[in-house]
Scaffold this active site. Structure first.
Site, PDB file in Angstrom:
ATOM      1  N   ASN A   9       0.670  -1.257  -0.129  1.00  0.00           N
ATOM      2  CA  ASN A   9      -0.039   0.048  -0.140  1.00  0.00           C
ATOM      3  C   ASN A   9       0.805   1.178  -0.056  1.00  0.00           C
ATOM      4  O   ASN A   9       1.420   1.489   0.844  1.00  0.00           O
ATOM      5  CB  ASN A   9      -0.814  -0.156   1.161  1.00  0.00           C
ATOM      6  CG  ASN A   9      -1.948   1.115   1.422  1.00  0.00           C
ATOM      7  OD1 ASN A   9      -1.551   2.139   0.692  1.00  0.00           O
ATOM      8  ND2 ASN A   9      -2.480   1.305   2.436  1.00  0.00           N
ATOM      9  N   LYS A  11       0.138   4.012  -0.306  1.00  0.00           N
ATOM     10  CA  LYS A  11      -0.622   5.422   0.360  1.00  0.00           C
ATOM     11  C   LYS A  11      -0.438   6.668  -0.617  1.00  0.00           C
ATOM     12  O   LYS A  11      -0.310   6.327  -1.846  1.00  0.00           O
ATOM     13  CB  LYS A  11      -0.039   5.695   2.018  1.00  0.00           C
ATOM     14  CG  LYS A  11      -0.120   4.430   2.654  1.00  0.00           C
ATOM     15  CD  LYS A  11      -0.018   4.698   4.009  1.00  0.00           C
ATOM     16  CE  LYS A  11       0.138   3.232   4.713  1.00  0.00           C
ATOM     17  NZ  LYS A  11      -0.111   3.266   6.290  1.00  0.00           N
ATOM     18  N   HIS A  94      -9.721   0.825   4.789  1.00  0.00           N
ATOM     19  CA  HIS A  94      -8.273   0.970   5.432  1.00  0.00           C
ATOM     20  C   HIS A  94      -8.487   1.927   6.692  1.00  0.00           C
ATOM     21  O   HIS A  94      -9.516   2.887   6.608  1.00  0.00           O
ATOM     22  CB  HIS A  94      -7.313   1.606   4.600  1.00  0.00           C
ATOM     23  CG  HIS A  94      -5.897   1.582   5.003  1.00  0.00           C
ATOM     24  ND1 HIS A  94      -5.463   2.571   5.840  1.00  0.00           N
ATOM     25  CD2 HIS A  94      -4.659   0.651   4.844  1.00  0.00           C
ATOM     26  CE1 HIS A  94      -4.304   2.323   6.204  1.00  0.00           C
ATOM     27  NE2 HIS A  94      -3.805   1.231   5.565  1.00  0.00           N
ATOM     28  N   GLU A  96      -7.063   4.155   7.944  1.00  0.00           N
ATOM     29  CA  GLU A  96      -6.877   5.887   7.664  1.00  0.00           C
ATOM     30  C   GLU A  96      -8.257   6.428   6.845  1.00  0.00           C
ATOM     31  O   GLU A  96      -8.612   7.557   7.067  1.00  0.00           O
ATOM     32  CB  GLU A  96      -5.628   5.927   6.599  1.00  0.00           C
ATOM     33  CG  GLU A  96      -4.453   5.744   7.344  1.00  0.00           C
ATOM     34  CD  GLU A  96      -3.035   5.277   6.695  1.00  0.00           C
ATOM     35  OE1 GLU A  96      -3.257   5.597   5.364  1.00  0.00           O
ATOM     36  OE2 GLU A  96      -2.174   4.688   7.302  1.00  0.00           O
ATOM     37  N   GLU A 166      -5.963  -5.548  10.250  1.00  0.00           N
ATOM     38  CA  GLU A 166      -4.771  -4.606  10.639  1.00  0.00           C
ATOM     39  C   GLU A 166      -5.086  -3.668  11.709  1.00  0.00           C
ATOM     40  O   GLU A 166      -5.721  -2.943  11.935  1.00  0.00           O
ATOM     41  CB  GLU A 166      -4.758  -3.579   9.342  1.00  0.00           C
ATOM     42  CG  GLU A 166      -4.483  -4.085   8.058  1.00  0.00           C
ATOM     43  CD  GLU A 166      -3.931  -3.023   7.138  1.00  0.00           C
ATOM     44  OE1 GLU A 166      -2.598  -3.136   6.713  1.00  0.00           O
ATOM     45  OE2 GLU A 166      -4.665  -2.037   7.000  1.00  0.00           O
ATOM     46  N   GLY A 172       2.021   1.884  10.733  1.00  0.00           N
ATOM     47  CA  GLY A 172       2.927   2.944  10.618  1.00  0.00           C
ATOM     48  C   GLY A 172       3.595   3.299  12.009  1.00  0.00           C
ATOM     49  O   GLY A 172       4.171   4.338  12.063  1.00  0.00           O
ATOM     50  N   SER A 211       3.211  -2.717  10.194  1.00  0.00           N
ATOM     51  CA  SER A 211       4.557  -2.569  10.534  1.00  0.00           C
ATOM     52  C   SER A 211       5.389  -4.016  10.338  1.00  0.00           C
ATOM     53  O   SER A 211       6.082  -4.529  10.935  1.00  0.00           O
ATOM     54  CB  SER A 211       4.741  -2.174  12.025  1.00  0.00           C
ATOM     55  OG  SER A 211       4.348  -0.744  12.231  1.00  0.00           O
TER      56      SER A 211
HETATM   57  C1  PEP Z   1      -1.090  -0.080   6.002  1.00  0.00           C
HETATM   58  O1  PEP Z   1      -1.113   1.063   5.869  1.00  0.00           O
HETATM   59  O2  PEP Z   1      -1.929  -0.916   5.685  1.00  0.00           O
HETATM   60  C2  PEP Z   1       0.305  -0.684   6.778  1.00  0.00           C
HETATM   61  C3  PEP Z   1       0.162  -1.903   6.959  1.00  0.00           C
HETATM   62  O3  PEP Z   1       1.025   0.187   6.948  1.00  0.00           O
HETATM   63  P1  PEP Z   1       2.677   0.037   7.667  1.00  0.00           P
HETATM   64  O4  PEP Z   1       3.346  -1.454   7.085  1.00  0.00           O
HETATM   65  O5  PEP Z   1       3.397   1.018   7.173  1.00  0.00           O
HETATM   66  O6  PEP Z   1       2.386  -0.338   9.105  1.00  0.00           O
END
Ligand code: PEP
Length: 248
Positions: A9, A11, A94, A96, A166, A172, A211
């Site tokens: 992703n 973003k 997601h 966000e 997630e 993040g 992460s």
């Molecule tokens: C994400 O935004 O879906 C995500 C998992 O981000 P990160 O790997 O940076 O935690």
């Protein structure tokens, strides 16, 4: 046997040059990767990414879509437009989008529905906040998020849905769920699907996101109910993304 899927992703990170470099970098390292690999790029770069990846092992996805088919929705992008660009995947729900743009379970379910009706494969994200985990509400929250989509589109639609668990506190932040924490919630998500149809539950891919990096990927993806990863930060460098792809 479920296949391993690793999706990046990006973003809101890209330029034409970065799209070229990152896509080519991933393509060049895929020969020893068995996983299905997807890169979810920002809308303006979808066509470029599709052109670079035709007939390759790298699949392209979008990161969002509108709940309507078409019409007076300035600035929005429809499922039909995404499909028209030969893009097969789209991230929906997601955290966000849920937290920054007010996407409720109802909106997420509508987006899943329109994606499926247009032949797209949604990467359907669920996950709890840190406060919800600390209050012991992880299963209540994640169960509610999954059931909202089952109620709207039916369990059969999960033949064409990829779920991504997630935990919001891991996205993040550099804090990853332990394999035990992740496996426990993945098994729970599968049990919610199994309440409706056990065969579909056993065949639905459930990815972990939050992460994930080249160091922790193998242990996470090695868990029984974890079928791959949704990768944010580590998908922006071909090397780290490919290392995760190889962990699967
Ligand atoms: C994400 O935004 O879906 C995500 C998992 O981000 P990160 O790997 O940076 O935690």
């Amino acid at each position: 046997m479920r296949e391993v899927i690793v999706a990046g992703n990006w973003k809101m990170n890209a330029t034409k040059e970065m799209t070229n470099t990152l896509v080519m970098g991933v393509l060049n390292g895929l020969s020893d990767v068995n996983a299905k690999v997807i890169a979810c790029v920002p809308f303006p770069y979808l066509s470029q990414a599709v052109a670079l990846t035709t007939h390759s092992q790298l699949n392209i996805g979008a990161q969002n879509l509108n709940t309507n088919e078409s019409g007076a929705f300035t600035g929005e992008v429809s499922a039909e437009m995404i499909k028209d660009l030969d893009v097969q995947y789209v991230i929906v729900g997601h955290s966000e989008r849920r937290s920054l743009y007010g996407e409720t379970d109802k909106i997420v379910a509508e987006k899943i529905e329109i994606a499926i009706n247009n032949g797209l494969t949604p990467l359907f994200c669920v996950g709890e906040l840190l406060s919800e985990r600390e209050e012991g509400n992880t299963e209540a929250v994640v169960g509610r998020q999954v059931r909202a989509v089952i109620d709207r589109v039916g369990i059969e639609a999960f033949r064409d849905i990829i779920v991504a668990y997630e935990p919001v506190w891991a996205i993040g932040t550099g804090v990853t769920a332990t394999p035990e924490q992740a496996q426990e919630t993945h098994a729970f998500i599968r049990s919610v699907l199994a309440d409706n149809d056990n065969d579909i539950a056993q065949s639905t891919p459930i990815l972990y996101g939050g992460s994930m990096n080249p160091i922790n990927a193998e242990e996470l993806i090695g868990c029984k109910d974890i079928d791959g990863g949704l990768i944010g930060g580590a998908s922006l460098k071909a090397d780290s993304f490919l290392q995760i792809c190889r962990a699967g």
